[in-house]
Design an enzyme around this catalytic site. Structure first.
Site, short mmCIF file in Angstrom:
data_model
loop_
_atom_site.label_atom_id
_atom_site.label_comp_id
_atom_site.label_asym_id
_atom_site.label_seq_id
_atom_site.Cartn_x
_atom_site.Cartn_y
_atom_site.Cartn_z
CB SER A 125 -30.98 -40.45 39.51
OG SER A 125 -31.37 -40.55 40.87
N GLY A 177 -28.86 -44.14 39.67
CA GLY A 177 -28.58 -45.38 40.36
C GLY A 177 -27.18 -45.50 40.93
CG ASN A 197 -28.84 -44.51 44.24
OD1 ASN A 197 -30.05 -44.63 44.34
ND2 ASN A 197 -28.28 -43.66 43.38
CG ASP A 257 -39.29 -39.64 43.17
OD1 ASP A 257 -38.92 -38.55 43.68
OD2 ASP A 257 -38.54 -40.32 42.45
CG HIS A 305 -35.39 -38.70 41.68
ND1 HIS A 305 -35.99 -39.89 42.04
CD2 HIS A 305 -34.11 -39.00 41.35
CE1 HIS A 305 -35.12 -40.87 41.93
NE2 HIS A 305 -33.96 -40.37 41.52
#
Length: 444
Positions: free
Chosen positions: A265, A294, A324, A415, A418
């Site tokens: 992502s 993901g 991930n 966050d 990202h």
């Protein structure tokens, strides 16, 4: 190869549903431990799990709706208890439009060591509705430790089929170094998206024959597979096909990409938050971004083996993924590195004239002592060994994102994972000197 991948998913779901091996609940208790049999085990609570709260089931039902209202106004989570056909009680988890929900059994710590080596965990399951969601099963493995087995595809295939016994090997949940001597959260069923699932007769036994497969945690990062998360199924394969079409259109127009970005992502974000920076730095190279939210190492590998880099010969490919693996699934650093290496080997074969710039996994968590940050840094410490400085080059730009004290600011990654537009500008500026060098080298 795409068809064979889909066929494999259907076969796996069918195999999980058609297996008929059972464990008699009363027999297992003689050499096992029941967590929920008519009622919770003494000292255990049934808890409804929401993203930011937990709610104990004291009566027939409990709802997390009030706790969700402020942040997730259109979502709902509830757990109810009612008699199960055939005896005992069942717990029903209902959830709507939420990224995390669950029903968990927790309480006084239990010693699960007698079941860890050769044991099983089993339960009765009834999937009422799952077409917009997915479920996973979790077993606790010590203080702050949980392992999960996905059940998205077989769960959807089970919808409307009534009760069935699910038997999982404890080996699905055991990793080297885990301590099962005092487990306060021994079992949970968690849901994403929207759905309704009932569960009953939850227990551990010292031995038994599983009837439900699970990925081998030692090799799953190396075996190509599509991303079968509930929130990804609807868009992941269509996006892959769109990327094949995008690449084909570029080649047909005489604009074969000279620069390639491959990742998860964070790489996909070049098409959104990072788009202005992309235009400034990379559009002149007819660059192509192959980022999928993901993705873990096995998902990137599947895409590489199913055409995403075929028919092109970029000067440089930039790789950055693995967060991930370490985050969502909790892969050990060495396993994540093995998955990255497997992708490097695939790229070297498919792009023999392309130089590869392997980036360290970007930082996450606010401070250097964050668990996810430390795990990613352990991966990054192993990555330089994958570079030969002829075809593969390693670059770690992580300090560019961090303050002098090692802190990660939400002004760069809102966050703490990202990047926003400012974060993508930092990425581009920090990487550009090395990228310019590689782009300027003569072809092989």
């Amino acid at each position: 190869m795409m068809r064979s991948g889909i066929a494999g998913m259907v076969w796996l779901a069918a195999g999980a549903l058609s297996a008929c091996t059972t464990v008699k609940h009363s027999e297992a208790q003689a050499d096992g431990m029941a967590l929920f049999d008519v009622q919770p085990r003494h000292g255990m609570q049934v808890v409804a799990v929401a993203p930011d709260s937990e709610h104990v089931l004291d009566g027939a039902a409990v709802s997390a709706g009030a706790a969700l209202a402020g942040k997730f106004p259109n979502s709902d989570i509830s757990v109810s208890r009612a008699p199960k056909t055939g005896g005992g009680d069942a717990l029903t988890l209902r959830w709507h439009d939420i990224w995390k929900s669950g029903v968990r059994l927790q309480g006084a710590p239990l010693d699960l060591r007698p079941y860890a080596a050769n044991g099983i965990v089993y339960f009765d399951l009834k999937v009422n509705k799952l077409d917009k969601g997915g479920i996973v099963f979790k077993v606790g493995c010590g203080d702050g430790c949980e392992r999960q087995v996905p059940y998205v595809l077989p769960g959807r295939a089970a919808a409307g089929q009534g009760w069935r016994r699910v038997i999982l090997s404890m080996g699905c949940f055991v990793r080297d170094g885990d301590d099962f001597s005092a487990v306060a959260r021994p079992f949970a069923l968690e849901g994403t998206g929207s759905g309704e699932v009932s569960i009953a007769n939850i227990a551990f036994a010292r031995d038994g024959k599983p009837n439900t497969p699970c990925p081998d945690w030692r090799t799953v990062a190396l075996i190509p597979d599509m991303l079968n998360e509930s929130w990804a199924i609807d868009w992941w394969l269509p996006r892959h096909r769109q990327k094949l079409d995008e690449k084909a259109r570029m080649v047909a127009a005489g604009k074969s990409p000279q620069l390639l970005f491959i990742g998860d992502s964070i790489t996909q974000g070049w098409e959104k938050e990072g788009a202005p920076v992309w235009q400034q730095y990379y559009a002149r190279h007819d660059a192509l971004a192959l980022g999928f939210g993901g993705d873990r190492t096995e998902n990137v590998l599947w895409r590489l083996q199913n055409g995403e880099v075929d028919g092109i010969a970029p000067k440089v490919a930039v790789l950055m993924f693995g967060t991930n693996n370490t985050g969502l699934r909790g892969d050990f650093p060495a396993i994540t590195v093995a998955g990255i290496k497997r992708n490097l080997d695939e790229l070297r074969q498919r792009l023999p004239h392309t130089r590869i710039l392997l980036l360290g996994i970007f930082p996450r968590d606010a401070t250097p002592d964050g668990a996810a940050r430390k795990t990613n840094e352990q991966v990054n410490a192993l990555l330089p060994a994958l570079a030969d400085n002829r075809r593969v080059f390693f670059l770690n730009i992580n300090t560019a994102f961090l303050g002098q004290d090692g802190s990660l600011s939400k002004a760069v990654m809102p966050d703490l994972l990202h990047p926003n537009e400012q974060g993508y500008a930092i990425w581009a500026k920090a990487m550009q000197p090395r990228l310019d060098e590689l782009m300027a080298l003569p072809p092989f």
